[in-house]
Design an enzyme around this catalytic site. Structure first.
Site, PDB file in Angstrom:
ATOM      1  N   SER A 149       0.810  -1.216   0.000  1.00 23.29           N
ATOM      2  CA  SER A 149       0.000   0.000   0.000  1.00 23.29           C
ATOM      3  C   SER A 149       0.840   1.261   0.000  1.00 23.29           C
ATOM      4  CB  SER A 149      -0.930   0.011   1.218  1.00 23.29           C
ATOM      5  OG  SER A 149      -1.851  -1.055   1.150  1.00 23.29           O
ATOM      6  N   SER A 335       0.964   6.980   1.073  1.00 27.63           N
ATOM      7  CA  SER A 335       0.486   5.630   0.777  1.00 27.63           C
ATOM      8  C   SER A 335      -0.440   5.666  -0.432  1.00 27.63           C
ATOM      9  CB  SER A 335      -0.241   5.065   2.001  1.00 27.63           C
ATOM     10  OG  SER A 335      -1.389   5.836   2.299  1.00 27.63           O
ATOM     11  N   TYR A 336      -0.868   4.482  -0.848  1.00 31.10           N
ATOM     12  CA  TYR A 336      -1.726   4.354  -2.030  1.00 31.10           C
ATOM     13  C   TYR A 336      -2.998   5.182  -1.843  1.00 31.10           C
ATOM     14  CZ  TYR A 336      -4.129   1.993  -5.893  1.00 31.10           C
ATOM     15  OH  TYR A 336      -4.786   1.704  -7.065  1.00 31.10           O
ATOM     16  N   PRO A 337      -3.295   6.091  -2.789  1.00 32.46           N
ATOM     17  CA  PRO A 337      -4.386   7.051  -2.550  1.00 32.46           C
ATOM     18  C   PRO A 337      -5.773   6.598  -2.979  1.00 32.46           C
ATOM     19  CG  PRO A 337      -3.207   7.653  -4.532  1.00 32.46           C
ATOM     20  CD  PRO A 337      -2.520   6.423  -3.995  1.00 32.46           C
TER      21      PRO A 337
END
Length: 680
Positions: A149, A335-337
């Site tokens: 992530s 982190s992964y949005p």
């Protein structure tokens, strides 16, 4: 003996670069024939085995759905034929074919395929596209999934140490959505575009009048709010306020006591109440109470919440804020949005993430206050989870050159994360009630004792204190009674934030796609965005929704019900409750019924557009008559829960008469698109 060979494929070149920096610092990139795509070669341990790794990437999906050549001509192929026309899965363009060649050359002789795509449905499906390419040249290659992530060293190394099998169900759900959206979108888009280009050439010209299962409900929200404003008639109202000017310790304070009746709609009645209060002369304090109050810190940051805040605070569109966040993710700063999760898993080392922000000149002091031994980190967790990614959070301090929007989104992510990990704001509220004749009035004061999370989050949230004098029960005061007039106000047009909230509530798209649906209806010029960032439907947008609402569909296509049902069925595929093929067949059958009604009652749509554009200028050259579905709806699968009912409380589709047909902004013309393109 040479180590075995593995190929690792990321979803984007920037992600491949970030992974290479973690696994092989200093590794040089080798160029390829494909634009943007390179190869990094290095050795690393995967489990207990040392592998020679070739790390490369795709640029998102490398395969796309299309109809066979004989179905490409819009004028010669009846739109209804697209319900059953064969679909082909092929490379999207010349650069994708070059990427395919890069991957296949690297996959020959490899023992292991490591899929490092995004951890969501789209990423899973891209992973299976990569598997398909690799197995075409190497049937023995073993695919494994890296799930992460964030592009931090800890996340990448953890993903490499905990490989899993690719998830076929997630990919199947993605394929079902792709095929349904493509087939339905193309079919309705062709029918609408050809008919209305022929009938209204001056207004439509050669522009595509697109249809999408998500486009139309999104447009429907905007048109419905616009109709509410058009139907609204302001009503005069009157209210009373008891104003008490009080001097304490040489300081004069004004206290406005609000009338408990709120408002009345008859001036004479309000005047009678005012006269009664004035005849009484004084008021008695009948109640004084104090209660502790707190303002809750935010839960973890989801994609939709980030887009809403960015729109309100920085006037950044949802699509642009997500794009900026993705650029920060690809560089390893957040982190992964794309996430629907608003709670942190206990396994995440929050103290390490907070420590990363301890040197920041703007919020470093607040971050240090959360760290042991003097502080504590206690995130407020919500109830949403996509079972894939944590809430959006910073992964390292921002270093380097960044544009204004990147700094703004990073500021939002960091402050929201620290606020979530902090404590609620606390205060004490005092409520005072007075009685004057028969009428009661109340005033409230708030003393904030601890700003809590607002110390770091005041750019995005507020809680203001208000001091009032000390009153005692039974005290006599002499306020001035004032009568104010006003009128009821029309509901506001939908803002970007409002629209995202409705789409999220009624499950129109996902956190990753909602911004695209909004951008699509703007690019098609179904809506305009005002300087206040509120949506106004165009004449074409109103005409389309009015036309669909005038038809006798069992379930309105301009409301969220149909799409919400599809999203629920995609989740059932992911859960293994039904198959991809069954869900595709079921929803194709539903839309055959919709298309049958559309072709039978198309004169209602024609009339709705005439109300917006004026009399038709021509006749449609090819209508192909009334469409009759070939197959009855399929029976439900033997197991699994039924699809959810429509959203409770959503207003019924109104008629197209009266204020609904009011002409608004003139249609602006969108750019034309390729013959087979149709957005969801």
């Amino acid at each position: 003996m040479a180590p075995p060979h593995a190929i690792m494929v990321a979803e984007k070149p920037a992600v491949a670069k970030a992974i290479a920096r973690v696994l092989a610092p200093g590794c040089r990139r080798r160029g390829t024939d494909a634009q943007y795509v390179g190869i990094y070669e290095f050795e690393c341990h995967i489990g207990q085995t040392l592998y020679r790794v070739s790390l490369t990437s795709v640029c998102g999906h490398i395969m796309d759905w299309d109809f066979e050549d004989q179905y490409q001509n819009w004028r010669r192929v009846p739109p209804g034929a697209l319900f059953t026309a064969p679909l082909v899965h092929k490379s999207k363009g010349d650069n994708d074919r070059k990427i395919k060649n890069v991957i296949q050359r690297a996959a020959k002789g490899c023992k292991l395929l490591l899929i490092a795509t995004d951890n969501d449905r789209e990423g899973e499906n891209i992973g299976f596209e990569i598997i398909e390419l690799c197995r075409a040249v190497n049937k023995r290659i073993v695919p494994k999934r890296m799930l992460f992530s964030a592009l931090s060293p800890s996340d990448i190394n953890t993903a490499l140490a905990n490989l899993s099998d690719p998830d076929q169900r997630q990919s199947d759900a993605c394929v079902a959505r792709q095929q349904l959206d493509f087939r339905i979108g193309c079919l309705f888009t062709r029918y609408q575009t050809m008919r209305f280009q022929d009938m209204f050439p001056s207004s439509i010209q050669k522009n595509v009048v697109s249809y999408g299962p998500c486009q139309l409900p999104t447009l429907g929200f905007i048109v419905e709010r616009y109709r509410e404003r058009e139907r609204f008639e302001p009503e005069a109202l009157w209210r009373l306020t008891a104003v008490h000017n009080h001097t304490e310790d040489g300081v004069e304070r004004r206290v406005d006591f609000q009338w408990k009746r709120g408002r009345v709609f008859d001036e004479g009645v309000c005047q009678v109440f005012k006269d009664m209060c004035e005849e009484a002369g004084s008021a008695t304090v009948t109640r004084v109470s104090g209660i502790p109050r707190q303002k809750w810190r935010p839960c973890g940051l989801t994609t939709t919440e980030m887009q809403k805040i960015a729109s309100r605070r920085y006037k950044i569109s949802p699509a642009d804020s997500l794009s900026v966040a993705e650029s920060l993710y690809q560089k390893g700063f957040i982190s992964y949005p794309r996430t629907e999760t608003d709670s942190f898993n206990p396994s995440i080392d929050l103290a390490r993430l907070v420590q990363e922000q301890a040197d920041n000149p703007d919020w470093g002091e607040f971050a240090r206050s959360l760290l042991p031994p003097s502080g504590s980190i206690a995130p407020r967790n919500g109830k949403q989870s996509d079972e894939a990614h944590p809430p959006i959070h910073p992964t390292k301090k921002l270093v380097g050159q960044f544009d204004q929007r990147q700094r703004q989104i990073y500021d939002l992510v960091c402050r929201h994360f620290l606020a979530c990990c902090s404590r609620n704001a606390r205060g004490h509220e005092t409520q005072v009630e007075i009685t004057m004749a028969t009428e009661k009035f109340t005033a409230k004061g708030l003393a904030i004792s601890d700003s809590g999370y607002l110390e770091v989050y005041s750019n995005y949230d507020s809680w203001r204190g208000k001091m009032i004098p000390n009153y005692t029960q039974g005290q006599q005061i002499t306020p001035e009674v004032q009568m104010q007039d006003g009128e009821t106000t029309a509901p506001k047009l939908l803002s970007e934030s409002d629209l995202l909230s409705l789409m999220s509530k009624y499950e129109i798209g996902t956190d990753a796609t909602m911004a695209e649906h909004i951008r699509t209806i703007q690019s098609r010029n179904y809506v305009d965005l005002t300087s206040a960032r509120e949506f106004v439907p165009t004449t074409l947008g109103i005409g389309l929704v009015n036309g669909y609402d005038a038809m006798s569909f069992p379930t309105s296509v301009s409301r969220p019900d149909l799409r919400r049902s599809m999203e629920a069925d995609l989740k059932r595929i992911c859960a293994g409750e039904c198959t991809k093929d069954h869900i595709i067949a079921e929803h194709i059958s539903r839309y055959e019924q919709v298309y049958s009604i559309l072709t039978r009652e198309i004169d209602r749509m024609d009339s709705a557009l005439e109300e917006q554009f004026g009399p038709r200028e021509g006749q449609p050259r090819g209508t192909w008559g009334h469409f009759t579905p070939q197959q009855p709806p399929p029976s439900p699968p033997p197991s699994g829960p039924p699809a959810p009912p429509g959203p409770p409380g959503f207003p019924p589709a109104p008629s197209t008469s009266g204020a609904h047909s009011t002409t608004t902004h003139h249609l602006q013309h969108p750019p034309s698109t390729s013959s087979s393109a149709a957005a969801a």
